[in-house]
Structure formats: C-alpha cells, structure tokens
Design an enzyme around this catalytic site. Structure first.
Site, short mmCIF file in Angstrom:
data_model
loop_
_atom_site.label_atom_id
_atom_site.label_comp_id
_atom_site.label_asym_id
_atom_site.label_seq_id
_atom_site.Cartn_x
_atom_site.Cartn_y
_atom_site.Cartn_z
CE LYS A 169 -3.49 -2.68 2.37
NZ LYS A 169 -4.12 -3.01 3.65
CG ASP A 245 -7.05 -3.54 1.97
OD1 ASP A 245 -7.34 -2.33 1.94
OD2 ASP A 245 -6.25 -4.04 2.78
#
Length: 349
Positions: A169, A245
C-alpha cells in the site's frame, strides 16, 4: 469498538456493460460492478464496453504472473554477518518452503530477494496464495519463517515481520520490478472506422494523447513506474463492489498505457503490474459481496487461484474501457467537461 460505533456506508453502484473479454483467464461477455460517487464513470466505462463488443475477441487479457510478498527485517552485528547469514538461509531454502506448506494449504514460497543496508538484512519473500489476495496469509507465513530462521542461530535478531520492502500500500518501484499481486495486460485492436464513429477521434490522435499526456506528462510530474490517466477510478469502484482492500489502489494504479496507430486500427493496451485482488478472505463473506462475486462467476469450483485470476482479468478489462473512453474524450476540446456537466446535472434532477 462497540457494535454501536459501526455503520454501513451506502455507495452508488451499477452494473456496466457487458464487456467482451478473451484471454487466459476468461472468455465471455459479462457485466461488471462499479461502486462510486463519481457516477459519470459508469457511462464512460460503458462506452469502452460497447467498443469491446464491436471487436472480434473484444479486450484480450493476459494474466502473466501472480504472487503476494512480505519482507522480513533482521538485525545483524554488521553487513558481513548479514551476508553470511543470508548465504546460510539460501542454502536451506527447501526447509523454508516445507515450513510454509506445513502451515497453509494454499501458501507456497516461490522466491526470495534480499537487500543488506548497513547491518540490516531485508528478505522479501514471495508466495502464491490461491484465490486470496493473501495479505494475512503471507504475514502468517513470514512469522513462521522468521521464527525458523532465528532458531538456526545465525547471529540475527528480530527486526520486523514487515520491513517495507514488500511493499504494501505504498507507491514504490519494487512491486513493478519484482511483482506483487496479479500482473495483467489488457489490450484491444480497434478498426479505424470504429475509432472515428464511436470514439469521435482517430488512432493517431489517441496515440499522440497517450505519448504526450500519459508518458511525457507523467514523467515531468515525477510519476513512479506509472503512465495512465485514471486507473485509480476504475480500480476503486471495482474494489469497493467486490469486497477488496481499497487501499491497494495505491500500488494498483501504478500502471502503463501504451498505444500504436497501426494499419488495421488503434492498438491500445493497459498494463497493471501489481493488481492485488482476491475472491476469498476479508470482506468476501458479506452478503452483497458474495452475491456480486457469484454473478461474476467467481464462486465456481475451479483450481486454486483460477477465480482470482478471472476477477483480475475482468478488472484489467474494465480499466482499459475507462482509460480508452477518457483519453478519446480529451482529444476533443471541451468534451470531457461537457459530458460531466450533462451527466451530473441529469442525476440531480
């Protein structure tokens, strides 16, 4: 957190398409779900979807690679000891693979990459994770590997189970170079007549736009392994609709558009080197997500990983539809803003 603190956020959602998709993970026409507050995205992707149905084979998607990574961090006395320890770890790689397989039905250790910085030893482990995106699976595997390596008494101390060499991320180069998630290429060859009548543009205009805006513009902006107009829009909308996600759009949107003006028409492609998605795991148990995945054909009995590859191929094709539509619109002065104003005003009535 108490149950009283939890609430559900409703996001406008729509099925768009169908898209005609072919390739090594899916071969069919199928509608795709997009959840977004930027609802002009629906007709924009829809325009690309209509183009796909006018072309033999539609959008060709190729899932090239798949893996999930976690980088452990060890602390040695100095670089020399870190180097010697890594040599010992490499010599016992088969033991590491056996340890991972023993604690998971789906996680398989397939690769290791190391970096030594001062007395710090980073080991980037890559795993296959079946139909799961694999964040938790690889963290559990990394814990197992760290404990095993520390038990070998190589002069290493624990640093962290995740040392940011993963890289999770965050916009980094390593994921594009070594891979994280699904590496997918979506491409289409559109005859000149269709480009002109359906996109109100030409192959040369769109190719020039790709070079000038996406490649040159992104370069002077300092983009990191990224040259696209708005991959993130389609990714986020698809992620939210299918229980992914959503933070993974950070690395997922680092992709490259490439185009050519060929004799046969416009060649247009979108390469997504780290598309992190899954069809099982956190969020997939929710009723509305399960129903969506069922409608996408991602709840079928297939070999481990096949449903996730199918989903990744659909997402890549959706990204291409939105990217093609937006870039074509920008070849015509004022078209983009006129479309947004017309669509958004229409919704508010």
């Amino acid at each position: 957190m108490s149950k009283h603190d939890q609430f559900v956020t409703g996001i406008p959602s729509s099925w768009v398409g169908p898209l005609r998709i072919s390739g090594n993970a899916i071969n069919e026409e199928i509608k795709v779900p997009l959840a977004t507050y930027e609802t002009p995205l629906w007709p924009s992707v829809g325009r690309g979807a209509r183009i796909s149905r006018l072309v033999e084979g539609g959008i060709r998607t190729t899932v090239i690679d798949e893996r999930m990574t976690r980088s452990t961090l060890f602390v040695a006395r100095d670089a020399g000891h870190a180097y010697e320890a890594m040599a010992s770890i490499r010599a016992r790689e088969a033991e590491l693979q056996e340890a991972v397989s023993a604690q998971s039905r789906f996680a398989k250790l397939i690769e290791m990459h190391e970096e030594i910085v001062g007395n710090l030893l980073f080991i980037r482990f890559a795993f296959t994770t079946g139909d799961a995106s694999g964040h938790n699976m690889v963290t559990q595997a990394a814990d197992t590997l760290m404990n095993l390596i520390l038990s070998w008494d190589l002069g290493l101390d624990y640093g962290s189970v995740s040392g940011n060499f993963c890289s999770d991320k965050k916009a980094t180069a390593v994921n594009g170079v070594l891979g994280r998630g699904k590496r997918v290429v979506a491409e289409i060859l559109i005859p000149h007549e269709i480009v002109e009548t359906k996109l109100r543009s030409t192959a040369q205009q769109i190719t020039d736009m790709v070079v000038r805006k996406n490649l040159v513009g992104s370069t002077i902006a300092g983009a990191l392994r990224s040259a696209n107009a708005h991959f993130a829009n389609m990714l986020l909308a698809f992620y939210l609709a299918t229980g992914q996600d959503a933070a993974n759009i950070v690395e997922g949107s680092q992709g490259i558009v490439y185009a050519e003006n060929r004799a046969e028409g416009l060649y247009f492609s979108c390469s997504l080197p780290h598309l992190i998605v899954g069809t099982v795991g956190n969020g997939k148990h929710l009723d509305h997500v399960n129903d969506t995945l069922e409608q996408l054909g991602c709840r079928e009995e297939r070999e481990p990983g096949a449903n996730a590859r199918r989903l990744a191929a659909m997402i890549a094709a959706t990204v291409l539809c939105g990217e093609l539509s937006l870039l074509a619109a920008q070849t015509n002065p004022g078209e983009l803003m006129r479309s947004h104003v017309a669509l958004e005003r229409g919704e508010r009535k």
